[in-house]
Design a protein around this motif. Structure first.
Motif, PDB file in Angstrom:
ATOM      1  N   GLY A 194      45.794  33.171  39.815  1.00  0.00           N
ATOM      2  CA  GLY A 194      46.873  33.839  39.204  1.00  0.00           C
ATOM      3  C   GLY A 194      48.102  34.477  39.953  1.00  0.00           C
ATOM      4  N   PHE A 195      49.283  34.331  39.309  1.00  0.00           N
ATOM      5  CA  PHE A 195      50.321  35.007  40.113  1.00  0.00           C
ATOM      6  C   PHE A 195      51.335  35.562  39.262  1.00  0.00           C
ATOM      7  CE2 PHE A 195      54.614  34.702  42.083  1.00  0.00           C
ATOM      8  CZ  PHE A 195      54.262  35.248  43.212  1.00  0.00           C
ATOM      9  N   GLY A 196      51.703  36.945  39.462  1.00  0.00           N
ATOM     10  CA  GLY A 196      52.473  37.538  38.444  1.00  0.00           C
ATOM     11  C   GLY A 196      52.753  38.929  38.929  1.00  0.00           C
ATOM     12  N   GLY A 253      53.801  38.496  32.443  1.00  0.00           N
ATOM     13  CA  GLY A 253      52.725  37.491  32.355  1.00  0.00           C
ATOM     14  C   GLY A 253      52.319  37.009  33.712  1.00  0.00           C
ATOM     15  N   ARG A 254      51.707  35.793  33.536  1.00  0.00           N
ATOM     16  CA  ARG A 254      51.131  35.375  34.797  1.00  0.00           C
ATOM     17  C   ARG A 254      51.147  33.682  34.740  1.00  0.00           C
ATOM     18  NH1 ARG A 254      51.412  39.661  35.932  1.00  0.00           N
ATOM     19  NH2 ARG A 254      50.137  41.287  36.702  1.00  0.00           N
ATOM     20  N   GLU A 255      51.157  33.174  35.796  1.00  0.00           N
ATOM     21  CA  GLU A 255      50.935  31.694  36.162  1.00  0.00           C
ATOM     22  C   GLU A 255      50.122  31.400  37.031  1.00  0.00           C
ATOM     23  OE1 GLU A 255      54.555  31.184  39.418  1.00  0.00           O
ATOM     24  OE2 GLU A 255      55.264  30.969  37.264  1.00  0.00           O
ATOM     25  N   GLY A 256      49.644  30.187  36.733  1.00  0.00           N
ATOM     26  CA  GLY A 256      48.421  29.631  37.676  1.00  0.00           C
ATOM     27  C   GLY A 256      46.886  30.146  37.130  1.00  0.00           C
ATOM     28  N   GLY A 257      45.939  29.319  37.540  1.00  0.00           N
ATOM     29  CA  GLY A 257      44.700  30.132  37.093  1.00  0.00           C
ATOM     30  C   GLY A 257      44.362  30.270  35.721  1.00  0.00           C
ATOM     31  N   VAL A 307      36.105  35.130  41.745  1.00  0.00           N
ATOM     32  CA  VAL A 307      36.433  34.626  43.073  1.00  0.00           C
ATOM     33  C   VAL A 307      37.018  33.285  42.676  1.00  0.00           C
ATOM     34  CG1 VAL A 307      35.600  33.675  45.212  1.00  0.00           C
ATOM     35  CG2 VAL A 307      34.717  35.870  44.146  1.00  0.00           C
ATOM     36  N   HIS A 308      38.475  32.812  42.733  1.00  0.00           N
ATOM     37  CA  HIS A 308      39.006  31.646  42.845  1.00  0.00           C
ATOM     38  C   HIS A 308      38.678  30.719  43.813  1.00  0.00           C
ATOM     39  CE1 HIS A 308      41.019  32.928  38.921  1.00  0.00           C
ATOM     40  NE2 HIS A 308      41.240  34.151  39.694  1.00  0.00           N
ATOM     41  N   ALA A 347      40.078  38.081  41.744  1.00  0.00           N
ATOM     42  CA  ALA A 347      40.811  38.377  40.807  1.00  0.00           C
ATOM     43  C   ALA A 347      40.238  39.694  40.313  1.00  0.00           C
ATOM     44  CB  ALA A 347      40.717  37.590  39.589  1.00  0.00           C
ATOM     45  N   MET A 348      40.841  40.874  40.517  1.00  0.00           N
ATOM     46  CA  MET A 348      40.293  42.297  40.041  1.00  0.00           C
ATOM     47  C   MET A 348      40.999  42.823  38.997  1.00  0.00           C
ATOM     48  SD  MET A 348      40.950  43.930  43.910  1.00  0.00           S
ATOM     49  CE  MET A 348      40.324  45.296  43.517  1.00  0.00           C
TER      50      MET A 348
END
Length: 476
Positions: free
Chosen positions: A188-190, A198-202, A359-360, A370-371
């Motif tokens: 994820g990225f955001g 929001g987030r994108e990816g994952g 863990v991606h 991801a936390m």
């Protein structure tokens, strides 16, 4: 950059972070925070590296820095750099000159910059980097978070424990360790704050495109009817119960009785009417302050899982009592509502106990973690349907994820939520984690807070950590 960082890797990381695409990247590393012990050495190496950068035609494969996107952006960059100079910053640019034709601007290093300076606070969106110094990790975190933005950050240190301690404290959506700008569609990225929504990816990005089935079928709100004339019995006498209970507000773990004078009747059944306190904007303010104090509290307190298990167990002991109250108030499925509430409480307790980051699996030579972290203070309005179940389903997923809540219970039957006060008190629920304000939703909702969104170190391989704001999951 901490004192034990590899300076050669740091310099190349800075080049990649800020001068990639001329700094016209949303996650450009436009601020360098460096520990005082290595500040002079890093500055000297950066200047030497900047002398070797080439500015020119971006279609030329040997060019490091291309053109600015438009003349208006070039004018903005020039104006901000001059403003920084007027505010006391030292501006350094390479000795060579840029092409005179086209929108070109040389790589620029700004030192002696105050944390509150304009160039340290605004998004320049150009090949300009600001350097500030710090002494301790705590000071570094404070400087890093002293901004309106929070999309990405990098931590440069050879101490894995230091990286794991600092990275979660940074208010940035993505934190890289010993590497900048490492992306993969599986993670994820955001950002935070003014760095987008929001987030994108994952999986984090997937949640932006799906909705729970129940969320698309909303029922219109039912307002609580004003009190009518008192009912009379067959003999003409007024049928008044022996005790008229007024449920006070619940703020900071205690009952607030200041608004009891404006209480209004809410049904408990014919033989046991009750009255709910009419909250106002001052009560909302007090509740929000209490929730912020609880969220920022550093004193040892029970874990959310332990509290939620206690809540479920104590409510289970009194399940028959709550079912009778709901039935007398006119709930058609009182026993089923209490049973479902208990199941959900145990489920949320399990979330708090076992829900953790993932863990991606990314193809790069790194590990992406991801936390999940709390959003903070949430304002929650509960539905009128199934008042007890609706309250538990709206409030306690947020509590399970570490948030604090200011809740407005069902307007039709708020006493289903206020009856939980004793359960809270006997379940070690810290004061301020859950605050309940009864009253007119039309008056309280505009005053409520909005329902607002690493890392080991080592030079080989780099490790990145993507963090997501996870206040709560849908209660399906």
């Amino acid at each position: 950059m901490f004192e034990d960082a590899d300076l050669d890797s740091v310099v190349e990381g800075v080049v990649d972070a800020i001068w990639f695409n001329q700094g016209q990247v949303c996650c450009a590393g436009s601020r360098i925070l460096v520990q005082e012990g290595i500040a002079e050495r890093l500055t000297a190496r950066l200047r030497a590296r900047m002398e070797t950068l080439r500015v020119g035609d971006p279609l030329d494969k040997s060019i490091d820095i291309g053109a600015i996107i438009a003349p208006v952006q070039l004018e903005k960059i020039t104006r901000l750099v001059e403003q920084g100079r007027d505010e006391g910053a030292t501006i350094w640019q390479p000795s060579w000159s840029c092409p005179e034709e086209g929108c070109f601007y040389p790589p620029t290093l700004c030192t002696d910059v105050a944390p509150a300076a304009t160039i340290a606070q605004v998004e320049i969106f150009g090949p300009v980097v600001v350097l500030l110094t710090f002494r301790t990790p705590a000071e570094a975190v404070a400087l890093a978070n002293h901004t309106r933005y929070g999309l990405a950050a990098s931590v440069w240190t050879e101490n894995v424990n230091l990286a794991l301690d600092v990275a979660p404290q940074l208010k940035a959506g993505t934190v890289w360790s010993t590497a900048p700008n490492v992306f993969d569609a599986a993670s994820g990225f955001g950002g935070y704050r003014e760095s987008g929504f929001g987030r994108e990816g994952g999986r984090e990005g997937l949640w932006e495109y799906v909705r729970a089935p129940w969320s698309t079928a909303r029922q219109p709100l039912q307002r609580c009817r004003p009190a009518g004339p008192a009912r009379t019995g067959r003999a003409g006498t007024v049928a008044v119960p022996p005790i008229d209970r007024t449920a006070k507000l619940y703020i900071a773990g205690g009952r607030s009785g200041r608004t009891a004078a404006t209480a209004w009747p809410c049904a408990r059944g014919r033989d046991a009417p009750g009255r709910g306190g009419q909250g106002n904007r001052k009560d909302v303010r007090n509740a929000v302050e209490a929730a912020h104090r609880a969220a920022a509290g550093r004193a040892p307190r029970p874990q959310p899982a332990q509290v939620l298990y206690y809540l479920a167990e104590n409510l289970a002991v009194r399940s028959e009592e709550f079912a009778r109250r709901l039935a007398r108030a006119g709930s058609p499925h009182a026993e089923r509502e209490v049973e479902t509430s208990l199941r959900r409480l145990f489920r949320y307790a399990a979330w708090a106990d076992k829900w953790d980051g993932q863990v991606h699996h990314t193809p790069y030579r790194n590990v992406t973690i991801a936390m999940p972290e709390p959003v903070g203070v949430l304002g929650v309005t509960c539905p009128d349907e199934a008042p007890l179940l609706g309250f538990i389903s709206a409030v306690f997923p947020a509590v399970a994820m570490g948030n604090t809540v200011v809740a407005v219970p069902s307007e039709r039957l708020p006493l289903a939520a206020t009856d939980l006060y004793q359960v809270f008190d006997t379940s070690d629920l810290p004061g301020g984690v859950v605050n309940i304000i009864t009253g007119s939703r039309r008056e309280l909702v505009p005053c409520s807070p909005p329902t607002t969104t690493s890392t080991a170190s080592g030079t080989s391989p780099p490790m990145t950590c993507t963090r997501k704001s996870s206040g709560s999951r849908p209660a399906t």
